[in-house]
Scaffold this motif. Structure first.
Motif, short mmCIF file in Angstrom:
data_model
loop_
_atom_site.label_atom_id
_atom_site.label_comp_id
_atom_site.label_asym_id
_atom_site.label_seq_id
_atom_site.Cartn_x
_atom_site.Cartn_y
_atom_site.Cartn_z
N SER A 1 0.83 -1.20 0.00
CA SER A 1 0.00 0.00 0.00
C SER A 1 0.86 1.24 0.00
O SER A 1 1.95 1.28 0.56
CB SER A 1 -0.91 -0.02 1.23
N ALA A 2 0.32 2.31 -0.60
CA ALA A 2 1.04 3.58 -0.58
C ALA A 2 1.14 4.13 0.84
O ALA A 2 1.98 4.99 1.13
CB ALA A 2 0.32 4.58 -1.49
N ASP A 3 0.24 3.67 1.71
CA ASP A 3 0.25 4.12 3.10
C ASP A 3 1.10 3.23 3.99
O ASP A 3 1.10 3.39 5.21
CB ASP A 3 -1.18 4.18 3.65
N ASP A 4 1.77 2.27 3.42
CA ASP A 4 2.59 1.34 4.21
C ASP A 4 3.71 2.11 4.89
O ASP A 4 4.53 2.75 4.22
CB ASP A 4 3.15 0.26 3.27
N ASP A 5 3.77 2.03 6.23
CA ASP A 5 4.80 2.80 6.94
C ASP A 5 6.19 2.22 6.75
O ASP A 5 7.18 2.81 7.17
CB ASP A 5 4.47 2.89 8.43
N ARG A 6 6.30 1.04 6.10
CA ARG A 6 7.62 0.45 5.84
C ARG A 6 8.09 0.74 4.41
O ARG A 6 9.14 0.27 3.99
CB ARG A 6 7.59 -1.06 6.10
#
Length: 454
Positions: free
Chosen positions: A29-34
């Motif tokens: 995901s574009a929101d993946d904090d990794r």
């Protein structure tokens, strides 16, 4: 041996960032904090995705864990015990091999009726012993097995067999021939270049000799080998514009030539590095499919997988990629020269060609009048880790005979931190002043020189 905190930090930082090269990475995901995609340029192809295994703050915690108390945890760490099954232990279940359940090794008794000398049983009156040579028993050593998966077919395959079947002795120079070559004009240039501290490559073209037949090819290989046999010479570049010019018409011809040249040179001067120069136009397209299709159609012998096969198989140790086409060749697809060059080197990194051999960036654009900003850009592939070396021509002659010369000497001297990765392509037959003066000037900015000889 103690590991200081600086070394441990370097190891932790190296492990913290990993680029994942897979189409399936779109699942992140574009929101993946990794995700660390924000660290890559906007022109990075979509299939290159960056993901943190350990984010910077986590990496620091990892370093502190292993470095605490004088690296106590690191010192106490031991390899994981292997998992083994004792087939003789009660309750253990082990698979049985077919037959009597045993396999042979060096301690296995000779089967009943076997001969203790290890020679194979043969039909009466026939020779069937194998001595490590190729099938046919003609006494010539077999060529190394190729692992590229790209096999020659048709008439070119026959040509390859004919060209590589010549005896190795036909291309190996004698000590006297090596000594004579050292005293030749080119041989003396090698000595002069070595005296300036330059690392020397012999830059030549064997394609025309190969096409002229086995006798011409063997003579050309021996002539080049006699020059390169000296310890002053690091390697031989045996072809330029491979697959780009009109010398070869098919993939099979290119493969047959490179195979023959590599085999002959490795027999004649073992231990010397071998290289070729070419261009892979498709790489500069980046993710533009229309551009890639057009370039593959226009340059069918320069598909990335074809060029890569020479590295995979070990036929060459060095691949020089030309930046020439990136200057204005992609405007149809609204790809600027700067974007094209960036795309090319992103693709090289993504394909990990540096793990297969040495990749060098070749540039002829610093001849004539150039800006300081442009001169500084030639080092970009090396500074970004895409190429291990930059090759610059000291003079270029166009189709009309007009000669332009390298002018950006002051800017090149500023690249002193990477001087050993800078190489000049120089033709001693056409010196600017004289060979000794030219080489001394080259040594001020470059660490290596490619001596172009015919």
């Amino acid at each position: 041996m103690r590991l200081n905190l600086r070394r441990t930090l370097a190891v932790g930082a190296a492990l913290a960032l990993v680029g994942v090269l897979t189409p399936a990475a779109a699942a992140f995901s574009a929101d993946d904090d990794r995700s660390c995609n924000d660290l890559m340029g906007d022109d990075a192809p979509a299939f290159i995705v960056c993901r943190w295994l350990a984010k910077p703050d986590e990496a620091y915690d990892i370093v502190k864990f292993w470095g605490a108390n004088d690296n106590a945890n690191l010192k106490a760490a031991t390899p994981t015990d292997g998992q083994f099954i004792d087939c003789s232990a009660p309750g253990s279940s082990c698979p049985q091999l077919e037959g009597d359940g045993t396999v042979g090794d060096e301690n296995t008794p000779i089967p009943e009726g076997g001969d203790s000398d290890g020679a194979p049983e043969c039909e009466s009156g026939q020779e069937c012993a194998v001595g490590g040579y190729e099938e046919g028993g003609d006494g010539t050593e077999s060529a190394p097995e190729q692992s590229s998966g790209l096999k020659p077919t048709g008439t070119a395959a026959t040509t390859q067999t004919t060209q590589t079947a010549q005896p190795a002795a036909a291309t190996v120079p004698t000590q006297q021939e090596v000594a004579t070559a050292a005293q030749s004009p080119v041989g003396q240039v090698v000595t002069t270049a070595k005296g300036t501290g330059l690392r020397v490559w012999i830059d030549t073209e064997l394609a025309d000799d190969w096409k002229a037949g086995a006798q011409n090819f063997a003579a050309a290989v021996k002539r080049v080998a006699a020059l390169a046999a000296r310890p002053e010479v690091a390697g031989i570049r045996f072809s330029s514009q491979l697959g780009y010019n009109t010398t070869f018409k098919t993939d099979d011809e290119v493969l047959a030539f490179v195979t023959a040249a590599s085999s002959a040179l490795r027999q004649a001067v073992p231990g010397k590095r071998l290289g070729v120069h070419t261009v892979v136009p498709e790489l500069a397209c980046g993710g533009n499919e229309a551009c890639k299709t057009a370039m593959r159609t226009r340059y069918p012998l320069l598909a990335p997988e074809r060029v890569e096969s020479h590295l995979i198989s070990g036929r060459i140790d060095q691949l020089s990629l030309d930046n020439g086409l990136t200057y204005g060749g992609y405007t149809t697809w609204k790809i600027t020269a700067e974007q094209a060059q960036a795309n090319q080197w992103i693709q090289v990194r993504a394909r990990a060609w540096d793990a297969l051999g040495q990749v060098t960036a070749e540039d002829t654009s610093l001849v004539g009048k150039v800006t300081a900003a442009h001169a500084a850009k030639v080092s970009k592939p090396v500074l970004e880790g895409s190429a291990q070396q930059v090759n610059l021509w000291t003079r270029v002659q166009d189709a009309k005979g007009t000669v332009t010369r390298l002018t950006a000497w002051d800017e090149l001297r500023k690249l002193a931190p990477i001087q050993r990765r800078m190489a000049a392509v120089y033709t001693p037959a056409t010196p600017e002043v004289d060979v000794a003066s030219d080489l001394k000037k080259i040594a001020e900015a470059f660490g290596q020189v490619y001596l172009t000889v015919v």
